[in-house]
Design a protein around this motif. Structure first.
Motif, PDB file in Angstrom:
ATOM      1  N   GLU A   1      -6.282 -16.333   6.786  1.00 30.18           N
ATOM      2  CA  GLU A   1      -4.760 -16.912   6.116  1.00 30.18           C
ATOM      3  C   GLU A   1      -3.633 -16.596   7.110  1.00 30.18           C
ATOM      4  O   GLU A   1      -2.687 -16.940   6.920  1.00 30.18           O
ATOM      5  CB  GLU A   1      -4.248 -16.070   5.091  1.00 30.18           C
ATOM      6  N   GLY A   2      -4.326 -16.635   8.286  1.00 25.50           N
ATOM      7  CA  GLY A   2      -3.247 -16.850   9.646  1.00 25.50           C
ATOM      8  C   GLY A   2      -2.702 -15.300   9.920  1.00 25.50           C
ATOM      9  O   GLY A   2      -2.782 -14.300   8.893  1.00 25.50           O
ATOM     10  N   HIS A   3      -1.913 -15.011  10.784  1.00 26.81           N
ATOM     11  CA  HIS A   3      -1.449 -13.757  11.322  1.00 26.81           C
ATOM     12  C   HIS A   3       0.014 -13.781  11.212  1.00 26.81           C
ATOM     13  O   HIS A   3       0.555 -14.870  11.613  1.00 26.81           O
ATOM     14  CB  HIS A   3      -1.729 -13.349  12.904  1.00 26.81           C
ATOM     15  N   PRO A   4       0.581 -12.813  10.522  1.00 27.42           N
ATOM     16  CA  PRO A   4       2.037 -12.951  10.233  1.00 27.42           C
ATOM     17  C   PRO A   4       2.927 -12.755  11.572  1.00 27.42           C
ATOM     18  O   PRO A   4       4.064 -13.361  11.473  1.00 27.42           O
ATOM     19  CB  PRO A   4       2.329 -11.662   9.432  1.00 27.42           C
ATOM     20  N   GLY A   5       2.304 -12.406  12.526  1.00 30.34           N
ATOM     21  CA  GLY A   5       3.158 -12.307  13.959  1.00 30.34           C
ATOM     22  C   GLY A   5       2.494 -13.127  15.267  1.00 30.34           C
ATOM     23  O   GLY A   5       3.055 -13.088  16.053  1.00 30.34           O
ATOM     24  N   VAL A   6       1.587 -13.763  14.914  1.00 26.82           N
ATOM     25  CA  VAL A   6       1.006 -14.743  15.950  1.00 26.82           C
ATOM     26  C   VAL A   6       0.865 -16.221  15.503  1.00 26.82           C
ATOM     27  O   VAL A   6      -0.026 -16.235  14.474  1.00 26.82           O
ATOM     28  CB  VAL A   6      -0.518 -13.849  16.504  1.00 26.82           C
ATOM     29  N   ALA A   7       1.145 -16.817  16.343  1.00 24.37           N
ATOM     30  CA  ALA A   7       0.735 -18.306  16.010  1.00 24.37           C
ATOM     31  C   ALA A   7      -0.956 -18.864  15.828  1.00 24.37           C
ATOM     32  O   ALA A   7      -1.444 -18.157  16.591  1.00 24.37           O
ATOM     33  CB  ALA A   7       1.615 -19.455  17.025  1.00 24.37           C
ATOM     34  N   ARG A   8      -1.318 -19.626  15.350  1.00 23.49           N
ATOM     35  CA  ARG A   8      -2.445 -19.988  15.278  1.00 23.49           C
ATOM     36  C   ARG A   8      -3.049 -20.700  16.362  1.00 23.49           C
ATOM     37  O   ARG A   8      -4.235 -20.173  16.749  1.00 23.49           O
ATOM     38  CB  ARG A   8      -2.600 -21.288  14.267  1.00 23.49           C
ATOM     39  N   GLU A   9      -2.341 -21.392  17.105  1.00 25.14           N
ATOM     40  CA  GLU A   9      -2.824 -21.840  18.386  1.00 25.14           C
ATOM     41  C   GLU A   9      -2.942 -20.675  19.460  1.00 25.14           C
ATOM     42  O   GLU A   9      -3.905 -20.594  20.143  1.00 25.14           O
ATOM     43  CB  GLU A   9      -1.788 -22.724  19.162  1.00 25.14           C
ATOM     44  N   ALA A  10      -2.165 -19.754  19.471  1.00 23.98           N
ATOM     45  CA  ALA A  10      -2.171 -18.582  20.223  1.00 23.98           C
ATOM     46  C   ALA A  10      -3.496 -17.760  19.667  1.00 23.98           C
ATOM     47  O   ALA A  10      -4.339 -17.234  20.735  1.00 23.98           O
ATOM     48  CB  ALA A  10      -1.199 -17.798  20.233  1.00 23.98           C
ATOM     49  N   LEU A  11      -3.725 -17.638  18.700  1.00 23.51           N
ATOM     50  CA  LEU A  11      -5.000 -17.017  17.973  1.00 23.51           C
ATOM     51  C   LEU A  11      -6.086 -17.464  18.642  1.00 23.51           C
ATOM     52  O   LEU A  11      -7.342 -16.913  18.944  1.00 23.51           O
ATOM     53  CB  LEU A  11      -5.066 -16.868  16.611  1.00 23.51           C
ATOM     54  N   ARG A  12      -6.157 -19.005  18.558  1.00 28.51           N
ATOM     55  CA  ARG A  12      -7.327 -19.780  18.971  1.00 28.51           C
ATOM     56  C   ARG A  12      -7.469 -19.612  20.469  1.00 28.51           C
ATOM     57  O   ARG A  12      -8.777 -19.534  21.120  1.00 28.51           O
ATOM     58  CB  ARG A  12      -7.292 -21.316  18.858  1.00 28.51           C
ATOM     59  N   ASN A  13      -6.635 -19.848  21.328  1.00 30.08           N
ATOM     60  CA  ASN A  13      -6.794 -19.551  22.557  1.00 30.08           C
ATOM     61  C   ASN A  13      -7.008 -18.314  23.010  1.00 30.08           C
ATOM     62  O   ASN A  13      -8.175 -17.723  23.915  1.00 30.08           O
ATOM     63  CB  ASN A  13      -5.270 -19.672  23.406  1.00 30.08           C
TER      64      ASN A  13
END
Length: 303
Positions: free
Chosen positions: A144-156
């Motif tokens: 459901e995503g991270h409340p403090g980290v953008a999706r693209e940053a999580l992917r990278n």
């Protein structure tokens, strides 16, 4: 909505998910029992949460788990370590006293790092994990995503961690945050995981048999309040919200989605007891021990 299915292929999907389940424990949970083999199958992966207490409690818990035939998997929260020496000492004790081979590597839930590690990748790049006999790492997954980290940053970040792990020979898996909405889980796996780390093992996080008041609090803190809210919109579950939660419906929905996909998308399920360690462990052991036989109820009916 509760599924009403008894097909053998759904039984197989449920059995595959719970056959190698893992469970979260606080250090104090492991000290309540004389022998955890009375509550969990030998070889169960027990993730030891990093608490605000001393790291000595975590080492003690990991040692007890190892001596009682479990597979201890301590949390390593990068931002919580004040120095390289502190992390080195912690890993050294885990190796010497508990022969730890697996860890869950996370960033840590503090706004500012307490030492030199701003992210889990910083810990990984020190080489200390493999240097202390660690063979496998779990990473946090956020359907459901991270409340403090953008999706693209999580992917990278996931790509970078997988590349480093492959270079040094560490096995990598994902352990998701606990969830209620399996539609979001399958969409996340197809869109995020398959693109960033195809083929990586994924353990699906589910709540244990927790009190609803406790679960509501954790759902809000962990950013899964939206999917938790869907529970209140399903007829037939209102009375459960007044008492305690059971993961039966979500597990059935998860198994049915895996069955429909025609392939083993997920490795197993990982349970977050939230104060109900013993109840959750007993429920899981009972479910795991049930194998459909001629004339006996199907697993799907047993849930």
């Amino acid at each position: 909505m509760r599924l009403s299915v008894t097909r053998s292929d759904l039984d197989e999907a449920i059995g595959a998910l719970v056959g190698n389940f893992s469970i979260e424990a606080l250090p104090k949970d492991t000290q309540k029992f004389d022998d955890l083999r009375d509550h969990l199958p030998v070889g169960t992966r027990v993730y030891v949460a990093y608490t605000s207490g001393s790291t000595a409690e975590i080492v003690d818990a990991a040692e007890k788990l190892r001596h009682q035939g479990m597979e201890p998997v301590p949390h390593i929260p990068a931002r919580r370590f004040a120095s390289h020496d502190e992390l080195k000492g912690f890993l050294g004790k885990l190796a010497a006293r508990a022969a730890v081979k697996q860890v869950l590597l996370v960033g840590g839930d503090v706004a500012r790092p307490e030492g030199p590690y701003a992210a889990s990748l910083d810990v990984l790049r020190t080489g200390m994990l493999e240097g202390h006999g660690i063979e496998a790492i779990g990473l946090a997954g956020h359907p459901e995503g991270h409340p403090g980290v953008a999706r693209e940053a999580l992917r990278n970040a996931l790509i970078d961690k997988c590349e480093y792990a492959a270079k040094v020979g560490l096995d990598v898996s994902l352990v998701t945050q606990f969830l209620f909405d399996t539609d979001k889980l399958f969409a996340w796996h197809a869109d995020f995981v398959e693109n960033a780390a195809p083929g990586i093992a994924v353990d699906v996080g589910l709540p244990g048999l927790a009190k609803m008041t406790t679960l509501m609090r954790f759902a809000k803190d962990c950013g899964v309040g939206a999917s938790f809210g869907m529970l209140t919109r399903h007829a037939g579950r209102a009375f459960k919200l007044a008492t305690s939660f059971s993961p039966e419906d979500t597990l059935l929905e998860l198994a049915d989605g895996v069955r429909k996909s025609g392939r083993p998308i997920f490795r197993s399920v990982h349970f977050y007891p939230f104060g109900s360690f013993e109840k959750t462990a007993e429920w899981l052991r009972g479910l795991q021990s049930q194998r459909p036989a001629r004339g006996q109820p199907h697993l799907a009916e047993a849930l």
